[in-house]
Design a protein around this motif. Structure first.
Motif, PDB file in Angstrom:
ATOM      1  N   PHE A   1      15.486  59.981  61.319  1.00 32.79           N
ATOM      2  CA  PHE A   1      16.926  59.697  61.423  1.00 32.79           C
ATOM      3  C   PHE A   1      17.223  58.379  60.735  1.00 32.79           C
ATOM      4  CE2 PHE A   1      20.379  57.541  63.789  1.00 32.79           C
ATOM      5  CZ  PHE A   1      21.423  58.391  63.444  1.00 32.79           C
ATOM      6  N   TRP A   2      18.054  58.433  59.692  1.00 33.43           N
ATOM      7  CA  TRP A   2      18.507  57.262  58.947  1.00 33.43           C
ATOM      8  C   TRP A   2      17.305  56.418  58.542  1.00 33.43           C
ATOM      9  CZ3 TRP A   2      24.058  55.968  60.768  1.00 33.43           C
ATOM     10  CH2 TRP A   2      24.806  55.491  59.690  1.00 33.43           C
TER      11      TRP A   2
ATOM     12  N   SER B   1      27.533  64.171  57.563  1.00 31.21           N
ATOM     13  CA  SER B   1      27.747  63.658  58.913  1.00 31.21           C
ATOM     14  C   SER B   1      29.229  63.448  59.195  1.00 31.21           C
ATOM     15  CB  SER B   1      26.992  62.342  59.105  1.00 31.21           C
ATOM     16  OG  SER B   1      25.607  62.534  58.992  1.00 31.21           O
TER      17      SER B   1
ATOM     18  N   ASN C   1      18.462  52.265  63.953  1.00 32.36           N
ATOM     19  CA  ASN C   1      18.502  53.734  63.917  1.00 32.36           C
ATOM     20  C   ASN C   1      17.774  54.349  65.096  1.00 32.36           C
ATOM     21  OD1 ASN C   1      16.259  52.538  62.436  1.00 32.36           O
ATOM     22  ND2 ASN C   1      15.632  54.583  61.838  1.00 32.36           N
TER      23      ASN C   1
ATOM     24  N   THR D   1      17.933  57.449  54.270  1.00 31.99           N
ATOM     25  CA  THR D   1      17.378  58.546  55.065  1.00 31.99           C
ATOM     26  C   THR D   1      16.243  59.231  54.320  1.00 31.99           C
ATOM     27  OG1 THR D   1      19.495  58.890  56.183  1.00 31.99           O
ATOM     28  CG2 THR D   1      17.920  60.711  56.237  1.00 31.99           C
TER      29      THR D   1
ATOM     30  N   SER E   1      20.285  69.169  59.377  1.00 35.90           N
ATOM     31  CA  SER E   1      20.748  69.643  60.688  1.00 35.90           C
ATOM     32  C   SER E   1      21.425  70.997  60.549  1.00 35.90           C
ATOM     33  CB  SER E   1      21.710  68.622  61.306  1.00 35.90           C
ATOM     34  OG  SER E   1      21.110  67.354  61.403  1.00 35.90           O
TER      35      SER E   1
END
Length: 348
Positions: A295-296, A40, A105, A158, A272
């Motif tokens: 997500f997270w 990220s 999140n 995650t 991603s």
């Protein structure tokens, strides 16, 4: 203090001197012991101007472990000064029902904020100190080493959140597949082994990643090639797998997932990698498949991940480097040369 700051889009971050923050009302100052590096961070560095809502400059780093250095006025009810903590990195608006439940999140106002958390629009942990807006973002870690705790706040969290989303499908006699055994995937293998009775298969294109999967407890590791789907189906007696956790999210891995899932299976797309999946009925997905885009993770899940690590059920393979080596580490991460998770360890 020293801090790794992003000052201009499209430029490399700079290690620079900035003032040590002073905690205001409700805030907590954390002395950073370790900060993990994540893909990220690379996405942020490579973002074109206007792509992200973040205001420059800010300090990078959203995987943070350290100890409480000071409390601002009214910052009560959380860890005390000197207590060792990990930071729950996704910071939401703080007032919506999701944030109130520790689910920052999935903050309801995420789309209107000009930050997404520590090191993501707000000053993060690639520095000697980080200012945390509220004590509710802190989770005690006891004597867990900082180089373990820091990456658990994203890579571990995650992965745990993704596994939690498919765990209902992973009872006795089931099979789960982890695609992409890097910083997150090798933890997903361990979390699956620790929290489900499922047989765990791992897939990656890199021999060193398959070796990492083996060390992490995968029952079987399979190279990614033209025969992978057939090998996975053979490993399940031809019925297909119950859950796929795709930590790459690339076109070939998504296509592999659709080929090996059994009817009623679970597909969690965590990576991603730019792949696209056409969803239609009828279509390429087996009937009854459930799709998630985790997500997270939540604060409570971070508490549970830390507990697993302290019990010895989860261990992060890390490469430790000093803060001054952050640019070199990011370059290696971008080129896929990091084994497991890179962690910046602060001196002093």
């Amino acid at each position: 203090m020293k801090a790794l700051r992003l000052k201009n889009w499209g430029r490399e971050p700079e290690l620079t001197e900035v003032d040590r923050p002073v905690p205001g009302a409700g805030e907590v100052l954390v002395r950073v012991e370790a900060a993990g590096l994540c893909h990220s961070d690379i996405h942020v560095l490579d973002a074109a101007p206007g792509t992200l809502p973040y205001r420059l400059p800010f300090t990078l780093g959203h995987e943070i472990a350290g100890h409480v250095a000071a409390l601002g006025p009214g910052a009560h009810g959380g860890p005390a000064p000197g207590e060792r903590v990990v930071v729950h990195g996704p910071w939401g608006c703080g007032t919506c029902t999701r944030c109130a439940a520790g689910q920052d999140n999935y903050c309801d106002r995420r789309g209107s904020l000009d930050w997404h958390g520590a090191g993501l629009g707000r000053d993060g942990g690639m520095a000697e100190y980080v200012l945390v807006p509220t004590a509710r973002h802190l989770v005690p870690i006891g004597d867990l080493p900082a180089d373990q705790a820091a990456p658990l706040s994203d890579a571990g969290l995650t992965s745990y959140h993704a596994v939690s989303g498919v765990r209902n499908a992973l009872g006795a006699g089931t099979t789960a597949v982890v695609i992409g055994v890097g910083g997150l995937g090798h933890l997903a293998v361990q979390i699956l082994r620790a929290t489900t009775p499922s047989r765990v298969l791992a897939v990656d294109i890199r021999p060193e990643a398959l070796a990492l999967a083996d060390r992490s407890g995968a029952h079987l590791s399979i190279p990614m090639d033209s025969d992978t789907a057939a090998a996975l189906r053979k490993a399940t007696g031809g019925v297909g797998v119950d859950a796929v956790l795709d930590f790459a999210g690339a076109q070939p891995t998504l296509e592999l997932a659709t080929q090996v899932l059994r009817p009623g299976g679970e597909l969690a797309i965590v990576g991603s990698g730019g792949g696209q999946l056409t969803v239609r009925k009828p279509g390429f997905l087996p009937p009854g498949v459930r799709l998630s885009l985790p997500f997270w993770g939540t604060r409570q899940e971070l508490v549970e991940v830390i507990a697993l690590a302290r019990a010895g059920a989860v261990h992060v393979e890390t490469e430790q480097l000093p803060l001054r080596s952050a640019p070199e580490a990011m370059d290696r991460l971008r080129r896929g040369l990091i084994r497991g998770r890179a962690v910046l360890v602060m001196s002093g």
